[in-house]
Scaffold this motif. Structure first.
Motif, PDB file in Angstrom:
ATOM      1  N   GLU A  44      27.555  34.402  40.570  1.00 16.15           N
ATOM      2  CA  GLU A  44      26.647  33.721  41.371  1.00 16.15           C
ATOM      3  C   GLU A  44      27.068  32.220  41.959  1.00 16.15           C
ATOM      4  O   GLU A  44      26.553  31.899  43.154  1.00 16.15           O
ATOM      5  CB  GLU A  44      25.302  33.716  40.750  1.00 16.15           C
ATOM      6  N   HIS A  45      27.461  31.595  40.893  1.00 12.25           N
ATOM      7  CA  HIS A  45      27.821  29.946  41.169  1.00 12.25           C
ATOM      8  C   HIS A  45      29.269  29.963  41.750  1.00 12.25           C
ATOM      9  O   HIS A  45      29.526  28.910  41.628  1.00 12.25           O
ATOM     10  CB  HIS A  45      27.253  29.356  40.382  1.00 12.25           C
ATOM     11  N   GLY A  46      29.968  31.039  41.729  1.00 12.34           N
ATOM     12  CA  GLY A  46      31.392  30.764  42.229  1.00 12.34           C
ATOM     13  C   GLY A  46      32.296  30.277  41.231  1.00 12.34           C
ATOM     14  O   GLY A  46      33.585  30.105  41.636  1.00 12.34           O
ATOM     15  N   ALA A  47      32.031  30.408  39.849  1.00 14.58           N
ATOM     16  CA  ALA A  47      33.078  30.117  38.922  1.00 14.58           C
ATOM     17  C   ALA A  47      34.013  31.341  38.581  1.00 14.58           C
ATOM     18  O   ALA A  47      34.971  31.389  38.259  1.00 14.58           O
ATOM     19  CB  ALA A  47      32.385  29.716  37.685  1.00 14.58           C
ATOM     20  N   LEU A  48      33.267  32.761  38.840  1.00 10.96           N
ATOM     21  CA  LEU A  48      34.149  33.809  38.712  1.00 10.96           C
ATOM     22  C   LEU A  48      34.158  34.573  40.068  1.00 10.96           C
ATOM     23  O   LEU A  48      33.105  34.514  40.739  1.00 10.96           O
ATOM     24  CB  LEU A  48      33.882  34.571  37.583  1.00 10.96           C
ATOM     25  N   VAL A  49      35.044  35.347  40.134  1.00 13.93           N
ATOM     26  CA  VAL A  49      35.019  36.433  41.241  1.00 13.93           C
ATOM     27  C   VAL A  49      35.196  37.564  40.926  1.00 13.93           C
ATOM     28  O   VAL A  49      35.965  37.964  40.153  1.00 13.93           O
ATOM     29  CB  VAL A  49      36.035  35.955  42.439  1.00 13.93           C
ATOM     30  N   ARG A  50      34.344  38.498  41.730  1.00 10.18           N
ATOM     31  CA  ARG A  50      34.333  39.903  41.143  1.00 10.18           C
ATOM     32  C   ARG A  50      35.266  41.015  42.371  1.00 10.18           C
ATOM     33  O   ARG A  50      35.114  40.487  43.514  1.00 10.18           O
ATOM     34  CB  ARG A  50      33.012  40.641  41.001  1.00 10.18           C
ATOM     35  N   HIS A  51      36.350  41.494  41.779  1.00  9.43           N
ATOM     36  CA  HIS A  51      36.936  42.697  42.703  1.00  9.43           C
ATOM     37  C   HIS A  51      37.061  43.942  41.695  1.00  9.43           C
ATOM     38  O   HIS A  51      37.623  44.224  40.874  1.00  9.43           O
ATOM     39  CB  HIS A  51      38.422  42.190  42.579  1.00  9.43           C
ATOM     40  N   GLY A  52      36.039  44.530  42.462  1.00  7.65           N
ATOM     41  CA  GLY A  52      35.813  46.013  41.935  1.00  7.65           C
ATOM     42  C   GLY A  52      35.336  45.731  40.361  1.00  7.65           C
ATOM     43  O   GLY A  52      34.262  45.273  40.199  1.00  7.65           O
ATOM     44  N   MET A  53      36.195  46.313  39.477  1.00  5.26           N
ATOM     45  CA  MET A  53      35.759  46.189  38.179  1.00  5.26           C
ATOM     46  C   MET A  53      36.214  45.223  37.404  1.00  5.26           C
ATOM     47  O   MET A  53      36.132  44.966  36.311  1.00  5.26           O
ATOM     48  CB  MET A  53      35.939  47.509  37.542  1.00  5.26           C
ATOM     49  N   GLU A  54      36.872  44.398  38.219  1.00  2.00           N
ATOM     50  CA  GLU A  54      37.666  43.353  37.529  1.00  2.00           C
ATOM     51  C   GLU A  54      37.255  41.792  37.940  1.00  2.00           C
ATOM     52  O   GLU A  54      36.639  41.634  39.044  1.00  2.00           O
ATOM     53  CB  GLU A  54      39.200  43.409  37.756  1.00  2.00           C
ATOM     54  N   TYR A  55      37.490  40.899  37.077  1.00  2.00           N
ATOM     55  CA  TYR A  55      36.967  39.508  37.438  1.00  2.00           C
ATOM     56  C   TYR A  55      38.094  38.493  37.455  1.00  2.00           C
ATOM     57  O   TYR A  55      38.985  38.865  36.603  1.00  2.00           O
ATOM     58  CB  TYR A  55      35.864  39.085  36.531  1.00  2.00           C
ATOM     59  N   GLU A  56      38.085  37.448  37.966  1.00  2.00           N
ATOM     60  CA  GLU A  56      39.226  36.521  37.923  1.00  2.00           C
ATOM     61  C   GLU A  56      38.293  35.196  38.267  1.00  2.00           C
ATOM     62  O   GLU A  56      37.447  34.783  38.849  1.00  2.00           O
ATOM     63  CB  GLU A  56      40.200  36.563  39.027  1.00  2.00           C
ATOM     64  N   VAL A  57      38.974  34.043  37.831  1.00  2.00           N
ATOM     65  CA  VAL A  57      38.629  32.607  38.091  1.00  2.00           C
ATOM     66  C   VAL A  57      38.377  32.263  39.518  1.00  2.00           C
ATOM     67  O   VAL A  57      39.404  32.302  40.215  1.00  2.00           O
ATOM     68  CB  VAL A  57      39.244  31.590  37.178  1.00  2.00           C
ATOM     69  N   GLY A  58      37.129  31.617  39.825  1.00  2.00           N
ATOM     70  CA  GLY A  58      36.803  31.476  41.110  1.00  2.00           C
ATOM     71  C   GLY A  58      37.218  30.137  41.585  1.00  2.00           C
ATOM     72  O   GLY A  58      37.675  29.212  40.886  1.00  2.00           O
ATOM     73  N   PRO A  59      37.136  29.802  43.105  1.00  2.00           N
ATOM     74  CA  PRO A  59      37.643  28.635  43.395  1.00  2.00           C
ATOM     75  C   PRO A  59      36.964  27.330  42.904  1.00  2.00           C
ATOM     76  O   PRO A  59      37.076  26.207  42.956  1.00  2.00           O
ATOM     77  CB  PRO A  59      37.487  28.860  44.838  1.00  2.00           C
ATOM     78  N   ARG A  60      35.550  27.701  42.695  1.00  2.00           N
ATOM     79  CA  ARG A  60      34.772  26.390  42.221  1.00  2.00           C
ATOM     80  C   ARG A  60      35.388  25.666  41.076  1.00  2.00           C
ATOM     81  O   ARG A  60      35.374  24.591  40.874  1.00  2.00           O
ATOM     82  CB  ARG A  60      33.271  26.897  41.942  1.00  2.00           C
ATOM     83  N   MET A  61      36.067  26.551  39.955  1.00  2.00           N
ATOM     84  CA  MET A  61      36.491  26.050  38.785  1.00  2.00           C
ATOM     85  C   MET A  61      37.612  25.001  39.295  1.00  2.00           C
ATOM     86  O   MET A  61      38.103  24.103  38.695  1.00  2.00           O
ATOM     87  CB  MET A  61      36.843  27.086  37.830  1.00  2.00           C
TER      88      MET A  61
END
Length: 246
Positions: A44-61
């Motif tokens: 929600e805050h952009g720290a992680l990004v969801r792609h389907g069933m997987e997550y990755e570190v988001g641009p905010r970090m």
């Protein structure tokens, strides 16, 4: 709560860029419902990004990371010297610092020659098989050296995993003032690196990546040493100005 959030973020690494819920929960040591609640808030805050069933570190970090003094101050000071070094060598140029037991890459300028380079800005790679990592390890405290030498992972067939051999290399690197690698992190890529010394300590490392080492090694070392001394003098000057200001 803060500790749980960081345990979720710490699940990600250079070798684990995308993770599923179960992998994050297991790595963080959290129940899956708890991990899921934290992940949803981070998304929600952009720290992680969801792609389907997987997550990755988001641009905010990434944007937050650029505010860290070790990144912004050092990168700003080193930038003109990196540009000069890049112009002089036409090789891929790196600026890195030690973060824990790894080499954190703060900046990179791509060279004109096609060389397989796995480093990315903001990424942490092993110290024992990268040029900048080796020179940082040569100047690292004894406890750091012991931990790294106890866990020598093999990246390629050329990676040094013999503790005695690597120890001798580190001692020689500190004596000579530069370290080298030969296809130890990536096949087809060799590197040379020197320390950035300021206040009597190795605060960073400059390195170049080339297809092979040879007669140009001395030229690279000379160019990097000049650049590293320039960065070190600027850092010392800025520290002196900060300490003398009212």
């Amino acid at each position: 709560m803060v500790g749980r959030v960081f345990s979720v973020l710490d699940a990600f690494s250079t070798s684990r860029r995308t993770l599923r819920l179960a992998e994050i929960a297991d790595s963080a040591g959290l129940p899956r419902p708890t991990a899921m609640r934290i992940i949803r808030q981070l998304v929600e805050h952009g720290a992680l990004v969801r792609h389907g069933m997987e997550y990755e570190v988001g641009p905010r970090m990434w944007h937050l990371g650029l505010l860290a003094a070790v990144q912004s101050d050092l990168r700003d000071v080193a930038a003109p010297f990196l540009n000069d070094l890049h112009a002089a060598t036409r090789a891929t140029v790196h600026l890195a610092v030690r973060e824990g037991d790894g080499a954190l890459y703060l900046d990179r300028l791509a060279g004109s020659t096609s060389v397989p380079v796995v480093s990315r800005v903001g990424e942490t790679l092993p110290m024992h098989c990268t040029g900048v990592g080796k020179i940082l390890l040569a100047y690292a405290p004894d406890d750091v050296r012991r931990r790294v030498l106890d866990r020598l992972s093999r990246q390629t067939a050329h990676t040094l995993t013999n503790r005695s051999v690597l120890t001798a290399q580190l001692d020689e690197a500190r004596r000579r003032g530069f370290a080298t690698t030969s296809e130890e992190m990536t096949l087809g890529a060799c590197s040379v690196a020197v320390p950035v010394l300021a206040g009597g300590a190795a605060v960073a490392a400059l390195g170049v990546v080339v297809p092979r080492l040879g007669r140009d090694t001395a030229r690279f070392v000379t160019a990097m040493t000049v650049a590293a001394r320039g960065v070190g003098r600027m850092l010392e000057r800025e520290a002196l100005m900060r300490n003398s200001s009212p």
